[in-house]
Design a protein around this motif. Structure first.
Motif, PDB file in Angstrom:
ATOM      1  N   SER A  57      25.098  36.482  27.452  1.00 44.68           N
ATOM      2  CA  SER A  57      24.121  37.568  27.924  1.00 44.68           C
ATOM      3  C   SER A  57      23.557  37.479  29.519  1.00 44.68           C
ATOM      4  CB  SER A  57      22.804  37.590  26.852  1.00 44.68           C
ATOM      5  OG  SER A  57      22.024  36.231  27.012  1.00 44.68           O
ATOM      6  N   GLN A  58      23.523  36.159  29.886  1.00 45.78           N
ATOM      7  CA  GLN A  58      22.851  35.883  31.242  1.00 45.78           C
ATOM      8  C   GLN A  58      23.832  35.543  32.243  1.00 45.78           C
ATOM      9  OE1 GLN A  58      19.617  36.713  31.580  1.00 45.78           O
ATOM     10  NE2 GLN A  58      19.660  37.285  29.395  1.00 45.78           N
ATOM     11  N   ILE A  59      24.775  34.397  31.843  1.00 46.37           N
ATOM     12  CA  ILE A  59      25.656  34.036  32.904  1.00 46.37           C
ATOM     13  C   ILE A  59      27.049  34.689  33.099  1.00 46.37           C
ATOM     14  CG2 ILE A  59      26.938  31.919  33.792  1.00 46.37           C
ATOM     15  CD1 ILE A  59      23.871  31.121  33.531  1.00 46.37           C
ATOM     16  N   PHE A  60      27.610  34.976  32.242  1.00 40.98           N
ATOM     17  CA  PHE A  60      28.999  35.540  32.215  1.00 40.98           C
ATOM     18  C   PHE A  60      28.991  36.984  32.953  1.00 40.98           C
ATOM     19  CE2 PHE A  60      31.026  33.002  28.451  1.00 40.98           C
ATOM     20  CZ  PHE A  60      30.851  31.794  29.219  1.00 40.98           C
ATOM     21  N   PRO A  61      27.915  37.702  32.334  1.00 40.16           N
ATOM     22  CA  PRO A  61      28.060  39.247  33.098  1.00 40.16           C
ATOM     23  C   PRO A  61      27.608  39.140  34.525  1.00 40.16           C
ATOM     24  CG  PRO A  61      26.685  39.103  31.367  1.00 40.16           C
ATOM     25  CD  PRO A  61      26.725  37.709  31.448  1.00 40.16           C
ATOM     26  N   THR A  62      27.029  38.388  35.158  1.00 46.15           N
ATOM     27  CA  THR A  62      26.792  38.077  36.608  1.00 46.15           C
ATOM     28  C   THR A  62      28.243  37.761  37.034  1.00 46.15           C
ATOM     29  OG1 THR A  62      24.554  37.442  36.296  1.00 46.15           O
ATOM     30  CG2 THR A  62      25.596  37.057  38.376  1.00 46.15           C
ATOM     31  N   VAL A  63      28.891  36.758  36.516  1.00 45.22           N
ATOM     32  CA  VAL A  63      30.132  36.474  37.154  1.00 45.22           C
ATOM     33  C   VAL A  63      31.082  37.285  37.081  1.00 45.22           C
ATOM     34  CG1 VAL A  63      32.038  34.530  37.278  1.00 45.22           C
ATOM     35  CG2 VAL A  63      29.684  33.817  36.911  1.00 45.22           C
ATOM     36  N   LEU A  64      31.175  38.054  36.116  1.00 47.36           N
ATOM     37  CA  LEU A  64      32.127  39.128  35.752  1.00 47.36           C
ATOM     38  C   LEU A  64      31.750  40.166  36.618  1.00 47.36           C
ATOM     39  CD1 LEU A  64      32.320  39.184  31.870  1.00 47.36           C
ATOM     40  CD2 LEU A  64      34.250  38.564  33.597  1.00 47.36           C
ATOM     41  N   THR A  65      30.678  40.490  37.271  1.00 46.91           N
ATOM     42  CA  THR A  65      30.030  41.572  38.056  1.00 46.91           C
ATOM     43  C   THR A  65      30.499  41.423  39.474  1.00 46.91           C
ATOM     44  OG1 THR A  65      28.633  42.260  36.789  1.00 46.91           O
ATOM     45  CG2 THR A  65      28.312  42.813  39.133  1.00 46.91           C
ATOM     46  N   ILE A  66      29.997  39.783  39.952  1.00 48.93           N
ATOM     47  CA  ILE A  66      30.427  39.830  41.493  1.00 48.93           C
ATOM     48  C   ILE A  66      31.241  38.516  41.649  1.00 48.93           C
ATOM     49  CG2 ILE A  66      28.051  40.530  41.913  1.00 48.93           C
ATOM     50  CD1 ILE A  66      26.992  37.564  42.111  1.00 48.93           C
ATOM     51  N   GLY A  67      32.091  37.852  40.979  1.00 48.90           N
ATOM     52  CA  GLY A  67      32.891  37.006  41.052  1.00 48.90           C
ATOM     53  C   GLY A  67      34.171  37.268  41.607  1.00 48.90           C
ATOM     54  N   ALA A  68      34.834  36.514  42.191  1.00 45.69           N
ATOM     55  CA  ALA A  68      36.309  36.902  42.549  1.00 45.69           C
ATOM     56  C   ALA A  68      37.218  36.876  41.090  1.00 45.69           C
ATOM     57  CB  ALA A  68      36.884  35.496  43.253  1.00 45.69           C
ATOM     58  N   LEU A  69      38.362  37.543  41.558  1.00 48.83           N
ATOM     59  CA  LEU A  69      39.270  37.788  40.369  1.00 48.83           C
ATOM     60  C   LEU A  69      39.534  36.298  39.597  1.00 48.83           C
ATOM     61  CD1 LEU A  69      40.750  39.636  38.663  1.00 48.83           C
ATOM     62  CD2 LEU A  69      42.915  39.233  40.301  1.00 48.83           C
ATOM     63  N   GLU A  70      39.701  35.139  40.244  1.00 50.45           N
ATOM     64  CA  GLU A  70      39.993  33.756  39.678  1.00 50.45           C
ATOM     65  C   GLU A  70      38.813  33.376  38.820  1.00 50.45           C
ATOM     66  OE1 GLU A  70      40.228  29.561  41.247  1.00 50.45           O
ATOM     67  OE2 GLU A  70      41.876  30.726  41.933  1.00 50.45           O
ATOM     68  N   GLU A  71      37.600  33.952  39.333  1.00 48.99           N
ATOM     69  CA  GLU A  71      36.482  33.360  38.625  1.00 48.99           C
ATOM     70  C   GLU A  71      35.927  34.185  37.565  1.00 48.99           C
ATOM     71  OE1 GLU A  71      34.206  31.982  42.913  1.00 48.99           O
ATOM     72  OE2 GLU A  71      34.046  33.983  42.257  1.00 48.99           O
ATOM     73  N   LYS A  72      36.455  35.490  37.533  1.00 56.35           N
ATOM     74  CA  LYS A  72      36.270  36.430  36.328  1.00 56.35           C
ATOM     75  C   LYS A  72      37.351  35.742  35.183  1.00 56.35           C
ATOM     76  CE  LYS A  72      34.913  40.325  39.059  1.00 56.35           C
ATOM     77  NZ  LYS A  72      35.269  41.651  39.346  1.00 56.35           N
ATOM     78  N   HIS A  73      38.544  35.367  35.602  1.00 57.29           N
ATOM     79  CA  HIS A  73      39.608  34.847  34.694  1.00 57.29           C
ATOM     80  C   HIS A  73      38.898  33.741  33.992  1.00 57.29           C
ATOM     81  CE1 HIS A  73      43.545  33.910  33.011  1.00 57.29           C
ATOM     82  NE2 HIS A  73      43.441  32.991  33.260  1.00 57.29           N
ATOM     83  N   LEU A  74      38.289  32.818  34.640  1.00 51.74           N
ATOM     84  CA  LEU A  74      37.571  31.624  33.942  1.00 51.74           C
ATOM     85  C   LEU A  74      36.684  32.013  32.978  1.00 51.74           C
ATOM     86  CD1 LEU A  74      36.947  28.549  33.555  1.00 51.74           C
ATOM     87  CD2 LEU A  74      35.209  28.865  35.403  1.00 51.74           C
TER      88      LEU A  74
END
Length: 148
Positions: A57-74
């Motif tokens: 609820s708190q961490i993953f949505p942020t990375v999925l919104t602003i992270g690079a493609l590789e970070e979203k993949h993680l």
């Protein structure tokens, strides 16, 4: 304490508890099995599931919104690991519910095996978060103080 420090601290605490459970699960006292199984289930519920809910609820949505493609993949990999661990935990809980805490040898073996698998999966998952996710959160300038 900011959220990143809190998460790192929680991972260390979970790691220590997992290590304890991993070592002790093979020497369960048959007379205390119901309490031990109940305590282990409670531990999984309070520490693992609550931790997953926070991340989802708190961490993953942020990375999925602003992270690079590789970070979203993680994040997608970590989400899959959550699902796998939760599936194993569901099997563990179902086995407990079906036994009513009156375990025969086969049921106890099944619970011990499931608990070991959950512990191993969670330890590996937490290590991946420590090594790969936390550096991403720092790099992205994740606002960690809002979750104190």
């Amino acid at each position: 304490m900011d959220i990143l420090t809190k998460l790192v601290s929680e991972h260390k605490e979970v790691g220590e508890r997992m290590s304890f459970f991993k070592q002790s699960i093979s020497v369960i006292d048959a007379e205390k099995t119901p309490n031990y199984v109940r305590d282990l289930s409670k531990f999984f519920q309070e520490y693992i599931l609550a931790h997953f809910e926070f991340e989802e609820s708190q961490i993953f949505p942020t990375v999925l919104t602003i992270g690079a493609l590789e970070e979203k993949h993680l994040i997608r990999i970590l989400q899959q690991e959550h699902i796998s661990i939760l599936d194993k935990f569901d099997k563990f809980r179902d086995a407990i519910l079906h036994s009513g805490f009156h375990l025969d040898v086969n049921q106890m073996d099944e619970l011990v095996s499931l608990a070991r698998e959950i512990i191993e999966m969670q330890v590996n998952h937490a290590h991946k978060e420590d090594e790969e996710l936390y550096p991403i959160l720092k790099k992205l300038g994740f606002n960690l103080t809002q979750y104190k």
